[in-house]
Design an enzyme around this catalytic site. Structure first.
Site, PDB file in Angstrom:
ATOM      1  N   CYS A 113      -8.518  37.962  22.264  1.00 17.15           N
ATOM      2  CA  CYS A 113      -9.535  36.909  22.349  1.00 17.15           C
ATOM      3  C   CYS A 113     -10.718  37.370  23.206  1.00 17.15           C
ATOM      4  O   CYS A 113     -11.535  38.161  22.744  1.00 17.15           O
ATOM      5  CB  CYS A 113      -8.926  35.613  22.860  1.00 17.15           C
ATOM      6  SG  CYS A 113      -9.964  34.159  22.492  1.00 17.15           S
ATOM      7  N   HIS A 227      -4.784  34.549  19.397  1.00 13.01           N
ATOM      8  CA  HIS A 227      -3.896  34.680  20.552  1.00 13.01           C
ATOM      9  C   HIS A 227      -2.544  35.235  20.098  1.00 13.01           C
ATOM     10  O   HIS A 227      -1.578  34.504  19.891  1.00 13.01           O
ATOM     11  CB  HIS A 227      -3.761  33.337  21.273  1.00 13.01           C
ATOM     12  CG  HIS A 227      -4.936  33.032  22.134  1.00 13.01           C
ATOM     13  ND1 HIS A 227      -4.991  33.366  23.468  1.00 13.01           N
ATOM     14  CD2 HIS A 227      -6.138  32.490  21.831  1.00 13.01           C
ATOM     15  CE1 HIS A 227      -6.170  33.013  23.966  1.00 13.01           C
ATOM     16  NE2 HIS A 227      -6.877  32.473  22.991  1.00 13.01           N
ATOM     17  N   GLU A 229      -0.490  36.805  21.827  1.00 13.86           N
ATOM     18  CA  GLU A 229       0.543  36.714  22.869  1.00 13.86           C
ATOM     19  C   GLU A 229       1.377  35.441  22.784  1.00 13.86           C
ATOM     20  O   GLU A 229       2.420  35.336  23.444  1.00 13.86           O
ATOM     21  CB  GLU A 229      -0.108  36.793  24.260  1.00 13.86           C
ATOM     22  CG  GLU A 229      -0.619  35.476  24.827  1.00 13.86           C
ATOM     23  CD  GLU A 229      -1.917  34.971  24.202  1.00 13.86           C
ATOM     24  OE1 GLU A 229      -2.389  33.894  24.593  1.00 13.86           O
ATOM     25  OE2 GLU A 229      -2.473  35.660  23.317  1.00 13.86           O
TER      26      GLU A 229
END
Length: 254
Positions: A113, A227, A229
């Site tokens: 991001c 995102h 993660e």
């Protein structure tokens, strides 16, 4: 062999209107530990106390996380505006210096991001503070309720929202084994003009750049606008990316 170590950049925050702190989201740490197979080590996104040479001598890779603050527009020749705040100029300076050093030294680098945006700026690219304001673009910001509040269910906030077309034979297509994926979307700012060494590897259906690599980088140097993660433990796309990052970390450590 001991686990490789990943430096995870911190984000400046003020707690209780008085305490200046550095924060990293738990999901970034868990993605590194549980999927990349490495030890996460947070470092301050503050250049006057974080020496780049010392840091890169202590880690095997760098993760540039997402963050609430926009990259300051003076880094790409645009005047700042109050409606695009907050900014985190210490993190800007830290990240931009680190990106150059990582690529030059072959230290694995993964930008998520804001991290992707920093990678673009580091190589001379520009950003737009509100991608949704460009003609033909969708709203890439996180879902909200009708009253304007952020949706309370993280499963809704981080749900896959649009497709990304990957470049055939590119780094992402090779890692993921396909040319079309679906991803989440939680950003306002995005890439306007790619930097000099930025290779566009994935684009959303509205033209927003979602995946990049660095041309001629000697090691892993990838960035994603989504995102990744959030759910690599269960999401096959994000798992494959963190596993590839982990493999690059182990190669660097050896």
């Amino acid at each position: 062999m001991t686990k490789p170590v990943v430096g995870v950049i911190g984000n400046a925050q003020v707690i209780n209107d008085r305490h200046n702190v550095q924060l990293v989201g738990q999901r970034n740490m868990r993605a590194i530990a549980e999927v990349a197979g490495a030890l996460p080590l947070m470092f301050a996104g503050t250049p006057d106390i974080t020496d780049v040479d010392a840091l890169l001598g202590a880690v095997d890779g760098i993760l540039l996380t997402g963050g609430r603050a926009n990259v300051h527009p003076t880094h790409f020749g645009v005047e700042p505006h109050a409606r695009h705040e907050p900014y985190d100029q210490d993190r800007d300076a830290m990240a931009l210096a680190l990106i150059d050093a990582c690529v030059a030294r072959g230290v694995p680098l993964f930008g998520i991001c804001r991290g992707l945006q920093e990678m673009n700026v580091a190589f001379g690219g520009s950003l737009h503070p509100e991608i949704r304001e460009l003609p033909g673009r969708m709203n890439h910001r996180m879902p909200r309720l009708e009253n304007g509040e952020i949706h309370p269910d993280p499963e809704v906030v981080f749900a896959d929202r649009h497709e990304v077309q990957l470049v055939p034979q590119g780094s992402f297509a090779r890692i993921l084994g396909c040319e079309m994926i679906r991803v989440n979307s939680l950003h306002g700012q995005g890439i306007l003009e790619p930097g000099e060494r930025i290779v566009v590897e994935g684009v959303a259906e509205d033209g927003t750049i979602e995946a990049i690599s660095i041309a001629d980088a000697p090691s892993f140097a990838l960035g994603v606008q989504w995102h990744a993660e959030y759910d690599p433990q269960s999401n096959p796309v994000n798992r494959a990316l963190f596993e590839a990052f982990g493999a690059a970390l182990r190669d660097h450590k050896r």
